[in-house]
Motif scaffolding. Structure first.
Motif, PDB file in Angstrom:
ATOM      1  N   GLN A  81     -41.592 -29.445  73.369  1.00 48.57           N
ATOM      2  CA  GLN A  81     -41.907 -30.858  73.588  1.00 48.57           C
ATOM      3  C   GLN A  81     -43.412 -31.088  73.714  1.00 48.57           C
ATOM      4  O   GLN A  81     -43.917 -32.157  73.382  1.00 48.57           O
ATOM      5  CB  GLN A  81     -41.216 -31.367  74.852  1.00 48.57           C
ATOM      6  N   GLN A  82     -44.121 -30.068  74.196  1.00 46.48           N
ATOM      7  CA  GLN A  82     -45.567 -30.173  74.351  1.00 46.48           C
ATOM      8  C   GLN A  82     -46.310 -29.901  73.032  1.00 46.48           C
ATOM      9  O   GLN A  82     -47.531 -29.950  72.983  1.00 46.48           O
ATOM     10  CB  GLN A  82     -46.055 -29.198  75.427  1.00 46.48           C
ATOM     11  N   GLY A  83     -45.563 -29.580  71.989  1.00 49.78           N
ATOM     12  CA  GLY A  83     -46.155 -29.420  70.668  1.00 49.78           C
ATOM     13  C   GLY A  83     -46.565 -28.005  70.315  1.00 49.78           C
ATOM     14  O   GLY A  83     -47.299 -27.798  69.339  1.00 49.78           O
ATOM     15  N   PHE A  84     -46.077 -27.012  71.079  1.00 47.27           N
ATOM     16  CA  PHE A  84     -46.479 -25.625  70.829  1.00 47.27           C
ATOM     17  C   PHE A  84     -45.370 -24.836  70.135  1.00 47.27           C
ATOM     18  O   PHE A  84     -44.188 -25.198  70.195  1.00 47.27           O
ATOM     19  CB  PHE A  84     -46.863 -24.948  72.142  1.00 47.27           C
ATOM     20  N   ASN A  85     -45.780 -23.736  69.516  1.00 43.70           N
ATOM     21  CA  ASN A  85     -44.850 -22.850  68.830  1.00 43.70           C
ATOM     22  C   ASN A  85     -44.756 -21.534  69.601  1.00 43.70           C
ATOM     23  O   ASN A  85     -45.632 -20.675  69.478  1.00 43.70           O
ATOM     24  CB  ASN A  85     -45.325 -22.574  67.395  1.00 43.70           C
ATOM     25  N   PRO A  86     -43.712 -21.351  70.414  1.00 44.83           N
ATOM     26  CA  PRO A  86     -43.595 -20.124  71.210  1.00 44.83           C
ATOM     27  C   PRO A  86     -42.877 -19.012  70.450  1.00 44.83           C
ATOM     28  O   PRO A  86     -42.078 -19.269  69.544  1.00 44.83           O
ATOM     29  CB  PRO A  86     -42.742 -20.582  72.397  1.00 44.83           C
ATOM     30  N   LEU A  87     -43.173 -17.789  70.843  1.00 49.87           N
ATOM     31  CA  LEU A  87     -42.374 -16.643  70.430  1.00 49.87           C
ATOM     32  C   LEU A  87     -41.509 -16.277  71.631  1.00 49.87           C
ATOM     33  O   LEU A  87     -42.030 -15.941  72.694  1.00 49.87           O
ATOM     34  CB  LEU A  87     -43.264 -15.459  70.043  1.00 49.87           C
ATOM     35  N   CYS A  88     -40.206 -16.376  71.471  1.00 46.42           N
ATOM     36  CA  CYS A  88     -39.293 -16.079  72.572  1.00 46.42           C
ATOM     37  C   CYS A  88     -38.928 -14.599  72.555  1.00 46.42           C
ATOM     38  O   CYS A  88     -38.616 -14.038  71.501  1.00 46.42           O
ATOM     39  CB  CYS A  88     -38.037 -16.935  72.461  1.00 46.42           C
ATOM     40  N   VAL A  89     -38.968 -13.991  73.723  1.00 43.33           N
ATOM     41  CA  VAL A  89     -38.760 -12.541  73.843  1.00 43.33           C
ATOM     42  C   VAL A  89     -37.742 -12.273  74.938  1.00 43.33           C
ATOM     43  O   VAL A  89     -37.807 -12.864  76.016  1.00 43.33           O
ATOM     44  CB  VAL A  89     -40.083 -11.824  74.187  1.00 43.33           C
ATOM     45  N   THR A  90     -36.805 -11.392  74.665  1.00 39.89           N
ATOM     46  CA  THR A  90     -35.830 -11.031  75.697  1.00 39.89           C
ATOM     47  C   THR A  90     -35.524  -9.545  75.679  1.00 39.89           C
ATOM     48  O   THR A  90     -35.634  -8.877  74.663  1.00 39.89           O
ATOM     49  CB  THR A  90     -34.516 -11.819  75.523  1.00 39.89           C
ATOM     50  N   ALA A  91     -35.156  -9.060  76.858  1.00 41.40           N
ATOM     51  CA  ALA A  91     -34.529  -7.754  77.009  1.00 41.40           C
ATOM     52  C   ALA A  91     -33.107  -8.048  77.476  1.00 41.40           C
ATOM     53  O   ALA A  91     -32.927  -8.594  78.558  1.00 41.40           O
ATOM     54  CB  ALA A  91     -35.263  -6.912  78.046  1.00 41.40           C
ATOM     55  N   PRO A  92     -32.072  -7.762  76.677  1.00 39.01           N
ATOM     56  CA  PRO A  92     -30.714  -8.137  77.052  1.00 39.01           C
ATOM     57  C   PRO A  92     -30.321  -7.593  78.421  1.00 39.01           C
ATOM     58  O   PRO A  92     -30.852  -6.578  78.885  1.00 39.01           O
ATOM     59  CB  PRO A  92     -29.856  -7.509  75.943  1.00 39.01           C
ATOM     60  N   THR A  93     -29.398  -8.274  79.056  1.00 38.51           N
ATOM     61  CA  THR A  93     -28.936  -7.860  80.378  1.00 38.51           C
ATOM     62  C   THR A  93     -28.172  -6.538  80.284  1.00 38.51           C
ATOM     63  O   THR A  93     -27.878  -6.045  79.199  1.00 38.51           O
ATOM     64  CB  THR A  93     -28.025  -8.939  80.982  1.00 38.51           C
ATOM     65  N   ASP A  94     -27.817  -5.999  81.426  1.00 42.39           N
ATOM     66  CA  ASP A  94     -27.157  -4.688  81.467  1.00 42.39           C
ATOM     67  C   ASP A  94     -25.802  -4.692  80.750  1.00 42.39           C
ATOM     68  O   ASP A  94     -25.501  -3.826  79.958  1.00 42.39           O
ATOM     69  CB  ASP A  94     -26.977  -4.257  82.930  1.00 42.39           C
ATOM     70  N   GLN A  95     -24.971  -5.676  81.054  1.00 43.10           N
ATOM     71  CA  GLN A  95     -23.699  -5.862  80.356  1.00 43.10           C
ATOM     72  C   GLN A  95     -23.599  -7.334  79.984  1.00 43.10           C
ATOM     73  O   GLN A  95     -23.086  -8.147  80.756  1.00 43.10           O
ATOM     74  CB  GLN A  95     -22.513  -5.449  81.245  1.00 43.10           C
ATOM     75  N   LEU A  96     -24.108  -7.669  78.821  1.00 46.08           N
ATOM     76  CA  LEU A  96     -24.179  -9.063  78.386  1.00 46.08           C
ATOM     77  C   LEU A  96     -22.773  -9.637  78.194  1.00 46.08           C
ATOM     78  O   LEU A  96     -21.939  -9.043  77.516  1.00 46.08           O
ATOM     79  CB  LEU A  96     -24.967  -9.161  77.085  1.00 46.08           C
ATOM     80  N   THR A  97     -22.523 -10.795  78.784  1.00 42.27           N
ATOM     81  CA  THR A  97     -21.231 -11.464  78.642  1.00 42.27           C
ATOM     82  C   THR A  97     -21.160 -12.224  77.318  1.00 42.27           C
ATOM     83  O   THR A  97     -22.179 -12.510  76.685  1.00 42.27           O
ATOM     84  CB  THR A  97     -21.003 -12.464  79.791  1.00 42.27           C
ATOM     85  N   ASP A  98     -19.937 -12.571  76.917  1.00 42.13           N
ATOM     86  CA  ASP A  98     -19.770 -13.365  75.699  1.00 42.13           C
ATOM     87  C   ASP A  98     -20.454 -14.720  75.852  1.00 42.13           C
ATOM     88  O   ASP A  98     -21.080 -15.225  74.911  1.00 42.13           O
ATOM     89  CB  ASP A  98     -18.285 -13.572  75.402  1.00 42.13           C
ATOM     90  N   LEU A  99     -20.349 -15.317  77.040  1.00 42.64           N
ATOM     91  CA  LEU A  99     -20.995 -16.605  77.281  1.00 42.64           C
ATOM     92  C   LEU A  99     -22.506 -16.457  77.241  1.00 42.64           C
ATOM     93  O   LEU A  99     -23.216 -17.334  76.728  1.00 42.64           O
ATOM     94  CB  LEU A  99     -20.545 -17.159  78.639  1.00 42.64           C
ATOM     95  N   GLY A 100     -23.012 -15.343  77.757  1.00 42.58           N
ATOM     96  CA  GLY A 100     -24.448 -15.082  77.700  1.00 42.58           C
ATOM     97  C   GLY A 100     -24.942 -14.994  76.266  1.00 42.58           C
ATOM     98  O   GLY A 100     -26.000 -15.543  75.924  1.00 42.58           O
ATOM     99  N   ARG A 101     -24.172 -14.323  75.406  1.00 42.03           N
ATOM    100  CA  ARG A 101     -24.563 -14.207  73.994  1.00 42.03           C
ATOM    101  C   ARG A 101     -24.519 -15.569  73.311  1.00 42.03           C
ATOM    102  O   ARG A 101     -25.413 -15.913  72.524  1.00 42.03           O
ATOM    103  CB  ARG A 101     -23.633 -13.215  73.274  1.00 42.03           C
ATOM    104  N   LYS A 102     -23.531 -16.376  73.610  1.00 39.27           N
ATOM    105  CA  LYS A 102     -23.441 -17.714  73.005  1.00 39.27           C
ATOM    106  C   LYS A 102     -24.649 -18.561  73.399  1.00 39.27           C
ATOM    107  O   LYS A 102     -25.196 -19.297  72.582  1.00 39.27           O
ATOM    108  CB  LYS A 102     -22.151 -18.414  73.472  1.00 39.27           C
ATOM    109  N   ASN A 103     -25.078 -18.440  74.654  1.00 39.14           N
ATOM    110  CA  ASN A 103     -26.217 -19.239  75.116  1.00 39.14           C
ATOM    111  C   ASN A 103     -27.536 -18.745  74.532  1.00 39.14           C
ATOM    112  O   ASN A 103     -28.467 -19.533  74.323  1.00 39.14           O
ATOM    113  CB  ASN A 103     -26.264 -19.273  76.643  1.00 39.14           C
ATOM    114  N   ILE A 104     -27.631 -17.441  74.256  1.00 38.28           N
ATOM    115  CA  ILE A 104     -28.812 -16.932  73.552  1.00 38.28           C
ATOM    116  C   ILE A 104     -28.854 -17.503  72.134  1.00 38.28           C
ATOM    117  O   ILE A 104     -29.903 -17.947  71.653  1.00 38.28           O
ATOM    118  CB  ILE A 104     -28.802 -15.386  73.513  1.00 38.28           C
ATOM    119  N   GLU A 105     -27.705 -17.487  71.457  1.00 34.60           N
ATOM    120  CA  GLU A 105     -27.654 -18.026  70.091  1.00 34.60           C
ATOM    121  C   GLU A 105     -28.000 -19.516  70.098  1.00 34.60           C
ATOM    122  O   GLU A 105     -28.661 -20.020  69.176  1.00 34.60           O
ATOM    123  CB  GLU A 105     -26.270 -17.790  69.481  1.00 34.60           C
TER     124      GLU A 105
END
Length: 365
Positions: A81-105
């Motif tokens: 919204q502020q007009g910038f182009n970010p690079l998003c970076v993550t280290a997945p959680t220990d046991q990623l849930t299906d809901l967690g993966r859907k929210n990442i997508e």
């Protein structure tokens, strides 16, 4: 038995690590009260100037550490919204849930590039297991990687600005009083407040089958590389008012999904959605300190006049410290099986880390 002091305004207890009190009020409430009169009208301007003055990569303006949760979804939206182009970076959680993966997508669909760093799973499991038995924290690798991987990505891509969400020392009151006014995240903050519980990365080579070459992403980058980059880890809540509830509302309007029912050990359905081991971590936290995630959420709501202290005390008593026999759609046994930990092992560790100055054992153990 230990006499616990509770904050006069919220429900934080004196057993909370690094919490300080003044006139019976905890550091988190003091920090929030001091910011009530803050003039947010200049926040956007100052925020933009920091990013513009430190731009080095021609393609990306900043890095945003993300998990796919409500707060990181809000962070990405706000920066876009502020007009910038970010690079998003993550280290997945220990046991990623299906809901967690859907929210990442869903987060990836907001209009940003996204990079996911996946460490060696077998090595990580060994570290999970080791940390569970030695410091009582099954999420220890996650607590470290969420800080080291974004910093490593900043060095790798020559992006000097990392945008974190809220400053924990301000929002949760843990740390020296002066750190409630932190402007930048750096190595000192990681080492002092990064929930490492005295376990160091150098200790991990003592684990059978873990070598130094397996631990590169667990290390904070070399000081000369960070200094050459001119790294600035800034907190978004220094420039825009921060509210977990409004973050959740905005994120849901952008496609973020919540749980159909309350999350175990909390008083909400929008927190702790992405990791099956959250329940184990929060239960051990309760045994160690006499409070857990339900208290954290309730205290934030009390400060914002969304919940009375009296009502909060009733609902926290109902939800804090619930035994994690199941978390979301997985049983405790199946979650522990990932790390070759038995139920008996789990119960023994719970006994070992229970603060018996806070609890008494009844006839059922």
């Amino acid at each position: 038995m230990t006499q616990i002091q509770y904050c006069k305004k919220c429900l934080y207890p004196s057993t909370k690590p690094d919490l300080w009190f003044k006139n019976g009020v905890c550091g988190a409430c003091h920090a929030y009260d001091e910011r009530r009169s803050y003039d947010w009208t200049t926040g956007s301007e100052v925020f933009k100037k920091i990013i513009q003055d430190n731009k080095r990569n021609p393609d990306y303006d900043c890095i945003i550490p993300v998990s796919g949760g409500k707060d990181s979804t809000y962070q990405v939206w706000k920066v876009l919204q502020q007009g910038f182009n970010p690079l998003c970076v993550t280290a997945p959680t220990d046991q990623l849930t299906d809901l967690g993966r859907k929210n990442i997508e869903n987060l990836k669909s907001l209009g940003c590039d996204y990079i996911e760093f996946s460490v060696n799973r077998e090595i990580r499991k060994r570290i999970n297991r080791h940390a569970f038995f030695t410091v009582g924290d099954i999420q220890w690798p996650e607590h470290l990687l969420i800080y080291t991987i974004p910093v490593r990505a900043a060095v790798l891509f020559d992006i000097p600005v990392i945008i974190w969400g809220e400053c924990p020392q301000r929002e949760y009151g843990a740390g020296r009083p002066e750190d409630a006014n932190l402007k930048y995240f750096d190595r000192r903050v990681l080492e002092e407040y990064g929930s490492l519980n005295g376990l160091r990365v150098s200790d991990l080579t003592l684990i059978d089958g873990v070598n130094e070459r397996d631990l590169q992403l667990y290390h904070y980058p070399e000081a000369d590389k960070v200094e050459k980059l001119g790294l600035k880890g800034i907190y978004l809540d220094n420039y825009f008012a921060w509210n977990g509830i409004s973050n959740a509302v905005i994120s849901q309007s952008l496609g973020f999904e919540v749980s159909p029912k309350n999350i175990l050990g909390t008083i909400a359905n929008y927190e702790n959605l992405d990791n099956y081991v959250h329940g184990i971590h929060d239960y051990l936290k309760y045994l160690k300190f006499g409070f857990s995630r339900a208290t954290d959420i309730a205290c934030n709501l009390i400060r914002r006049n969304l919940l009375t202290r009296e009502d909060a005390a009733h609902i926290v008593k109902m939800h804090d410290g619930l035994f994690p026999s199941q978390y979301l759609d997985k049983s405790l046994e199946s979650i522990l099986n990932e790390y070759e930990i038995s139920i008996d092992d789990f119960l023994q560790v719970c006994d070992d880390y229970t603060n018996y100055n806070l609890f008494k054992k009844d006839s059922n153990g």
